[in-house]
Design a protein around this motif. Structure first.
Motif, mmCIF file in Angstrom:
data_model
loop_
_atom_site.group_PDB
_atom_site.id
_atom_site.type_symbol
_atom_site.label_atom_id
_atom_site.label_comp_id
_atom_site.label_asym_id
_atom_site.label_seq_id
_atom_site.Cartn_x
_atom_site.Cartn_y
_atom_site.Cartn_z
ATOM 1 N N GLU A 70 12.872 0.480 -1.345
ATOM 2 C CA GLU A 70 13.191 -0.272 -0.121
ATOM 3 C C GLU A 70 12.105 -1.264 0.266
ATOM 4 N N CYS A 71 10.926 -1.166 -0.364
ATOM 5 C CA CYS A 71 9.784 -2.004 0.025
ATOM 6 C C CYS A 71 10.076 -3.487 -0.145
ATOM 7 N N ALA A 114 0.832 -1.207 0.000
ATOM 8 C CA ALA A 114 0.000 0.000 0.000
ATOM 9 C C ALA A 114 0.865 1.255 0.000
ATOM 10 N N VAL A 115 1.912 1.247 0.824
ATOM 11 C CA VAL A 115 2.829 2.389 0.873
ATOM 12 C C VAL A 115 3.547 2.555 -0.455
ATOM 13 N N CYS A 116 3.998 1.451 -1.017
ATOM 14 C CA CYS A 116 4.734 1.490 -2.279
ATOM 15 C C CYS A 116 3.868 2.047 -3.405
ATOM 16 N N ASN A 117 2.637 1.589 -3.485
ATOM 17 C CA ASN A 117 1.735 2.059 -4.542
ATOM 18 C C ASN A 117 1.437 3.545 -4.413
ATOM 19 N N GLU A 148 20.846 -6.319 -10.389
ATOM 20 C CA GLU A 148 20.560 -4.961 -10.847
ATOM 21 C C GLU A 148 19.092 -4.618 -10.648
ATOM 22 N N LEU A 149 18.210 -5.625 -10.779
ATOM 23 C CA LEU A 149 16.785 -5.403 -10.521
ATOM 24 C C LEU A 149 16.577 -5.001 -9.065
ATOM 25 N N GLU A 150 17.318 -5.645 -8.155
ATOM 26 C CA GLU A 150 17.230 -5.296 -6.739
ATOM 27 C C GLU A 150 17.753 -3.887 -6.479
ATOM 28 N N GLN A 151 18.743 -3.451 -7.257
ATOM 29 C CA GLN A 151 19.267 -2.102 -7.110
ATOM 30 C C GLN A 151 18.251 -1.046 -7.549
ATOM 31 N N ARG A 152 17.424 -1.407 -8.525
ATOM 32 C CA ARG A 152 16.485 -0.435 -9.098
ATOM 33 C C ARG A 152 15.180 -0.334 -8.334
ATOM 34 N N THR A 153 14.864 -1.326 -7.526
ATOM 35 C CA THR A 153 13.599 -1.277 -6.806
ATOM 36 C C THR A 153 13.721 -0.367 -5.589
ATOM 37 N N LEU A 178 7.183 -2.050 -10.389
ATOM 38 C CA LEU A 178 7.324 -3.205 -11.268
ATOM 39 C C LEU A 178 8.507 -4.061 -10.848
ATOM 40 N N CYS A 179 9.631 -3.431 -10.493
ATOM 41 C CA CYS A 179 10.794 -4.187 -10.017
ATOM 42 C C CYS A 179 10.447 -4.958 -8.745
ATOM 43 N N ARG A 180 9.752 -4.310 -7.806
ATOM 44 C CA ARG A 180 9.339 -4.982 -6.564
ATOM 45 C C ARG A 180 8.449 -6.174 -6.871
ATOM 46 N N TRP A 181 7.492 -5.978 -7.758
ATOM 47 C CA TRP A 181 6.551 -7.048 -8.107
ATOM 48 C C TRP A 181 7.273 -8.224 -8.758
ATOM 49 N N LEU A 182 8.211 -7.934 -9.650
ATOM 50 C CA LEU A 182 8.967 -8.998 -10.315
ATOM 51 C C LEU A 182 9.791 -9.784 -9.303
ATOM 52 N N LEU A 183 10.439 -9.091 -8.370
ATOM 53 C CA LEU A 183 11.279 -9.764 -7.380
ATOM 54 C C LEU A 183 10.460 -10.626 -6.424
ATOM 55 N N LEU A 184 9.318 -10.105 -5.964
ATOM 56 C CA LEU A 184 8.464 -10.892 -5.066
ATOM 57 C C LEU A 184 7.940 -12.142 -5.776
ATOM 58 N N SER A 185 7.595 -11.992 -7.056
ATOM 59 C CA SER A 185 7.128 -13.148 -7.825
ATOM 60 C C SER A 185 8.256 -14.152 -8.029
ATOM 61 N N LEU A 186 9.452 -13.641 -8.321
ATOM 62 C CA LEU A 186 10.602 -14.509 -8.567
ATOM 63 C C LEU A 186 10.952 -15.327 -7.321
ATOM 64 N N ASP A 187 10.782 -14.738 -6.145
ATOM 65 C CA ASP A 187 11.065 -15.445 -4.890
ATOM 66 C C ASP A 187 10.156 -16.654 -4.706
#
Length: 238
Positions: free
Chosen positions: A219-220, A139-142, A212-217, A151-160
């Motif tokens: 702190e959420c 909610a805070v991120c949005n 690099e995806l983690e660098q671009r997202t 988008l980077c956060r969403w991709l990383l959470l899905s990848l996990d």
């Protein structure tokens, strides 16, 4: 040789004490979870809880006008349907399969009975706390972060929550999850592709450069991951 799905591919089921595992084993029902399947709708009585093993489920908050936005994702680390042991028979959110796969389900009556047993109670409460953290951070991120960071956060959470580096997901579905216009997702995805972080083709997103995806997202992502790592046992070594 017949393939037998393993419930312990779900981290919560794998962490069950042996006594609970023996009781649950014959009550767990294997299910296929195809892309787009709705597991529950807002206000409707829940009949089961779900333990994904290879699928990912999105929890969506639905507005009165029908629009929706993702508030959390659940994969092989968790359970879908926490309302059943949090005092409610229904939920205000919608649960939709965002990445096809498999899982196991347990009847609502069974999970409510088991919730009174201490080891299971503690494990599920720890997971619930982690999930609430994810919802709040989403909610805070949005509200405060750019679409590129979301988008980077969403991709990383899905990848996990996957065993590989590829997601099967259209830009339209991603837009629905993030509650934004498809054009915005297209633009953000093209930026990541041009930077060599992802490859997107025919509804398939392959992550090429996770660091690099983690660098671009924002702190959420780190906040959510740290809470899951703190509260839940590590996945079993295969």
């Amino acid at each position: 040789m017949v393939f037998s799905p393993d419930p312990k591919q779900n981290q919560l089921l794998a962490a069950l004490p042996n006594a609970e595992w023996q009781r649950w084993l014959h009550q767990l029902e294997w299910v296929e979870l195809p892309l787009g399947q709705v597991l529950y709708e807002p206000g409707r009585t829940l009949s089961h809880v779900y333990f994904p093993t290879s699928a990912i489920v999105s929890l969506l908050y639905v507005m009165e006008n029908g629009s929706s936005a993702e508030i959390a994702v659940v994969g092989n680390e968790g359970i879908v349907g926490i309302s059943l042991f949090m005092g409610g028979e229904s939920t205000p959110s919608r649960a939709v399969v965002q990445s096809a796969g498999e899982g196991f389900r347990l009847k609502a009556s069974t999970i409510k009975d088991e919730f009174n047993r201490a080891p299971v109670l503690h494990l599920l409460l720890r997971y619930t706390q982690a999930l609430i953290t994810q919802m709040a951070q989403t909610a805070v991120c949005n509200r405060h972060h750019s679409l590129d960071q979301q988008l980077c956060r969403w991709l990383l959470l899905s990848l996990d929550r996957l065993t590989g580096s590829e997601l099967v997901m259209t830009q339209e579905l991603i837009a629905n999850m993030l509650g934004v216009r498809r054009e915005g997702v297209t633009e953000a995805a093209l930026k990541l592709q041009k930077a060599g972080l992802i490859r997107y083709a025919r509804g398939r997103i392959t992550v090429l450069d996770r660091p690099e995806l983690e660098q671009r997202t924002c702190e959420c992502y780190a906040v959510v991951k740290k809470e899951y790592d703190r509260l839940l046992p590590p996945p079993p070594v295969s």
